[in-house]
Write a protein that holds these residues in place. Sequence first.
Motif, PDB file in Angstrom:
ATOM      1  N   GLU A   7       0.896  -1.164   0.120  1.00  5.49           N
ATOM      2  CA  GLU A   7       0.021   0.137   0.068  1.00  5.49           C
ATOM      3  C   GLU A   7       0.801   1.257   0.033  1.00  5.49           C
ATOM      4  O   GLU A   7       0.392   2.284  -0.667  1.00  5.49           O
ATOM      5  N   SER A  11      -0.067   3.650  -2.805  1.00  2.00           N
ATOM      6  CA  SER A  11      -0.755   4.997  -2.457  1.00  2.00           C
ATOM      7  C   SER A  11       0.365   6.319  -2.811  1.00  2.00           C
ATOM      8  O   SER A  11      -0.221   7.351  -3.201  1.00  2.00           O
ATOM      9  N   ARG A  14       1.275   7.844  -8.719  1.00  2.00           N
ATOM     10  CA  ARG A  14       0.200   8.154  -9.601  1.00  2.00           C
ATOM     11  C   ARG A  14       0.323   7.680 -11.128  1.00  2.00           C
ATOM     12  O   ARG A  14      -0.541   7.793 -11.754  1.00  2.00           O
ATOM     13  N   LEU A  35      -5.387   5.999  -9.412  1.00  2.00           N
ATOM     14  CA  LEU A  35      -5.411   6.562  -8.018  1.00  2.00           C
ATOM     15  C   LEU A  35      -5.889   5.291  -7.189  1.00  2.00           C
ATOM     16  O   LEU A  35      -6.784   4.385  -7.526  1.00  2.00           O
ATOM     17  N   TYR A  36      -5.165   5.028  -6.153  1.00  2.00           N
ATOM     18  CA  TYR A  36      -5.283   3.911  -5.078  1.00  2.00           C
ATOM     19  C   TYR A  36      -6.020   4.199  -3.979  1.00  2.00           C
ATOM     20  O   TYR A  36      -5.524   5.337  -3.467  1.00  2.00           O
ATOM     21  N   THR A  37      -7.001   3.584  -3.722  1.00  2.00           N
ATOM     22  CA  THR A  37      -7.705   3.996  -2.389  1.00  2.00           C
ATOM     23  C   THR A  37      -8.266   2.624  -1.862  1.00  2.00           C
ATOM     24  O   THR A  37      -8.880   1.801  -2.831  1.00  2.00           O
ATOM     25  N   ASP A  38      -8.174   2.381  -0.870  1.00  2.00           N
ATOM     26  CA  ASP A  38      -8.916   1.028  -0.100  1.00  2.00           C
ATOM     27  C   ASP A  38      -9.008  -0.265  -0.999  1.00  2.00           C
ATOM     28  O   ASP A  38     -10.150  -0.844  -1.364  1.00  2.00           O
ATOM     29  N   SER A  40      -8.387  -0.744  -3.989  1.00  2.00           N
ATOM     30  CA  SER A  40      -8.491  -0.822  -5.349  1.00  2.00           C
ATOM     31  C   SER A  40      -7.949   0.426  -6.183  1.00  2.00           C
ATOM     32  O   SER A  40      -7.598   1.250  -5.554  1.00  2.00           O
ATOM     33  N   ARG A  42      -8.353   3.072  -9.470  1.00  2.00           N
ATOM     34  CA  ARG A  42      -9.285   3.681 -10.468  1.00  2.00           C
ATOM     35  C   ARG A  42      -8.408   4.346 -11.381  1.00  2.00           C
ATOM     36  O   ARG A  42      -7.287   4.964 -11.236  1.00  2.00           O
ATOM     37  N   GLU A  99     -13.228  13.421  -9.724  1.00  2.00           N
ATOM     38  CA  GLU A  99     -12.385  13.106  -8.586  1.00  2.00           C
ATOM     39  C   GLU A  99     -11.238  12.534  -8.896  1.00  2.00           C
ATOM     40  O   GLU A  99      -9.934  12.879  -8.192  1.00  2.00           O
ATOM     41  N   LEU A 103      -7.587  14.347  -7.705  1.00  2.00           N
ATOM     42  CA  LEU A 103      -6.637  13.485  -6.678  1.00  2.00           C
ATOM     43  C   LEU A 103      -5.363  13.276  -7.309  1.00  2.00           C
ATOM     44  O   LEU A 103      -4.197  13.501  -6.731  1.00  2.00           O
ATOM     45  N   THR A 128     -12.101   0.299 -12.666  1.00  2.00           N
ATOM     46  CA  THR A 128     -11.518  -0.060 -11.286  1.00  2.00           C
ATOM     47  C   THR A 128     -11.128  -1.417 -11.459  1.00  2.00           C
ATOM     48  O   THR A 128     -11.621  -2.427 -11.776  1.00  2.00           O
TER      49      THR A 128
END
Length: 140
Positions: A7, A11, A14, A35-38, A40, A42, A99, A103, A128
């Motif tokens: 992570e 995280s 980019r 974009l990495y979050t939780d 996943s 995107r 979004e 980000l 995703t």
Amino acid sequence: MELREAEPTLSGGRLGTLTTLKRDGRPQISDVGYLYTDGSARISITDDRAKTANIRRDPRVSLHVSHPSGWGYVVAEGMARLSPVSTEPGDPVGKELLEIHDLIQGRAHPDPVEFFGAMVSDRRLVLTIDIDYVYGAIPR
């Protein structure tokens, strides 16, 4: 390697390299912003590209991300999900694309109305990746 170990690299990045599978099984490789979050990743993609057609045929994908030092990497594998194409300026897909853009860029787009129009004319959608396996080499 566990996802929690990967992570910080995911995280912190980019830009990555997305691999999809061509009809003949060979890899199709594209540089992408992500974009990495939780758990996943995107990615903004267009409807008419090879990677999109490949994902519709076979949703298995890999995302390679280099460690900031340049001496390590993480590969995140998983199943891809595709949103609908943005068809109306400011629709939910367009808002998600904005979004992601903001980000990744670290700042708000200066003209959201122009951005939404471009997403429709480019026929953009959101890829995703639900990450289910990671491997790599991270410097200690």
